[in-house]
Design a protein around this motif. Sequence first.
Motif, PDB file in Angstrom:
ATOM      1  N   LYS A   1       1.762   6.929  -6.727  1.00  0.00           N
ATOM      2  CA  LYS A   1       0.701   7.880  -7.062  1.00  0.00           C
ATOM      3  C   LYS A   1       1.045   9.308  -6.644  1.00  0.00           C
ATOM      4  O   LYS A   1       0.301  10.238  -6.942  1.00  0.00           O
ATOM      5  CB  LYS A   1      -0.605   7.473  -6.372  1.00  0.00           C
ATOM      6  CG  LYS A   1      -1.229   6.214  -6.898  1.00  0.00           C
ATOM      7  CD  LYS A   1      -2.499   5.907  -6.105  1.00  0.00           C
ATOM      8  CE  LYS A   1      -3.106   4.590  -6.501  1.00  0.00           C
ATOM      9  NZ  LYS A   1      -4.279   4.271  -5.656  1.00  0.00           N
TER      10      LYS A   1
ATOM     11  N   SER B   1       0.830  -1.208   0.000  1.00  0.00           N
ATOM     12  CA  SER B   1       0.000   0.000   0.000  1.00  0.00           C
ATOM     13  C   SER B   1       0.862   1.255   0.000  1.00  0.00           C
ATOM     14  O   SER B   1       0.598   2.208  -0.744  1.00  0.00           O
ATOM     15  CB  SER B   1      -0.921  -0.010   1.219  1.00  0.00           C
ATOM     16  OG  SER B   1      -1.680   1.168   1.286  1.00  0.00           O
TER      17      SER B   1
ATOM     18  N   GLU C   1       1.156  10.284  -3.497  1.00  0.00           N
ATOM     19  CA  GLU C   1       0.445  10.578  -2.255  1.00  0.00           C
ATOM     20  C   GLU C   1       1.353  10.498  -1.037  1.00  0.00           C
ATOM     21  O   GLU C   1       0.954  10.905   0.049  1.00  0.00           O
ATOM     22  CB  GLU C   1      -0.736   9.610  -2.087  1.00  0.00           C
ATOM     23  CG  GLU C   1      -1.775   9.733  -3.179  1.00  0.00           C
ATOM     24  CD  GLU C   1      -2.826   8.632  -3.127  1.00  0.00           C
ATOM     25  OE1 GLU C   1      -2.773   7.777  -2.219  1.00  0.00           O
ATOM     26  OE2 GLU C   1      -3.698   8.622  -4.003  1.00  0.00           O
ATOM     27  N   ALA C   2       2.534   9.947  -1.203  1.00  0.00           N
ATOM     28  CA  ALA C   2       3.512   9.837  -0.113  1.00  0.00           C
ATOM     29  C   ALA C   2       4.907   9.963  -0.699  1.00  0.00           C
ATOM     30  O   ALA C   2       5.124   9.659  -1.874  1.00  0.00           O
ATOM     31  CB  ALA C   2       3.369   8.494   0.604  1.00  0.00           C
TER      32      ALA C   2
ATOM     33  N   ASN D   1       2.403   1.797  -3.394  1.00  0.00           N
ATOM     34  CA  ASN D   1       1.402   2.336  -4.321  1.00  0.00           C
ATOM     35  C   ASN D   1       1.166   3.826  -4.079  1.00  0.00           C
ATOM     36  O   ASN D   1       1.008   4.589  -5.029  1.00  0.00           O
ATOM     37  CB  ASN D   1       0.077   1.580  -4.198  1.00  0.00           C
ATOM     38  CG  ASN D   1       0.125   0.221  -4.849  1.00  0.00           C
ATOM     39  OD1 ASN D   1       0.954  -0.033  -5.722  1.00  0.00           O
ATOM     40  ND2 ASN D   1      -0.755  -0.672  -4.437  1.00  0.00           N
ATOM     41  N   LYS D   2       1.157   4.248  -2.819  1.00  0.00           N
ATOM     42  CA  LYS D   2       0.982   5.667  -2.503  1.00  0.00           C
ATOM     43  C   LYS D   2       2.163   6.487  -3.016  1.00  0.00           C
ATOM     44  O   LYS D   2       1.977   7.603  -3.508  1.00  0.00           O
ATOM     45  CB  LYS D   2       0.822   5.864  -0.990  1.00  0.00           C
ATOM     46  CG  LYS D   2      -0.525   5.428  -0.472  1.00  0.00           C
ATOM     47  CD  LYS D   2      -0.635   5.650   1.027  1.00  0.00           C
ATOM     48  CE  LYS D   2      -1.977   5.168   1.537  1.00  0.00           C
ATOM     49  NZ  LYS D   2      -2.110   5.344   2.994  1.00  0.00           N
TER      50      LYS D   2
ATOM     51  N   GLU E   1       2.110   3.114   8.320  1.00  0.00           N
ATOM     52  CA  GLU E   1       1.357   2.247   7.400  1.00  0.00           C
ATOM     53  C   GLU E   1       1.514   0.781   7.799  1.00  0.00           C
ATOM     54  O   GLU E   1       0.544   0.024   7.829  1.00  0.00           O
ATOM     55  CB  GLU E   1       1.857   2.470   5.977  1.00  0.00           C
ATOM     56  CG  GLU E   1       1.022   1.830   4.911  1.00  0.00           C
ATOM     57  CD  GLU E   1      -0.196   2.654   4.537  1.00  0.00           C
ATOM     58  OE1 GLU E   1      -1.223   2.039   4.216  1.00  0.00           O
ATOM     59  OE2 GLU E   1      -0.120   3.882   4.551  1.00  0.00           O
TER      60      GLU E   1
END
Length: 106
Positions: free
Chosen positions: A35, A28, A37-38, A31-32, A49
């Motif tokens: 994208k 996860s 997002e992190a 993936n962030k 996480e």
Amino acid sequence: MPEKDPTTYQLITYGWVIFLSCWGGLVSFINKVKKGEARACNFVELIGEIVTAGFAGVLTFWLCEAANFNALITAAIVGISGHMGSRAIYAMEIWLTNKLKNRSPL
């Protein structure tokens, strides 16, 4: 067979549960990062996480055991809930809230 409770499972069982759920949490996080997002270098977010994933995975394991799910199905669901992390915990919270609302008073 002894009654199921959190203290009757062997450490190797908990090891696998935590490994699978934390692996889901790591996926996860990756993936962030992909994208945007992190940030990849955000160690605190990564640890957060993974810890959240581990907690979600253990809760999911207990729910699957209580429902007498097959071990392979349980393993898959534990990994998925680890990947979901806080979303899995929130879904459990909604489920429990609804269950308690529909309960008749004593």
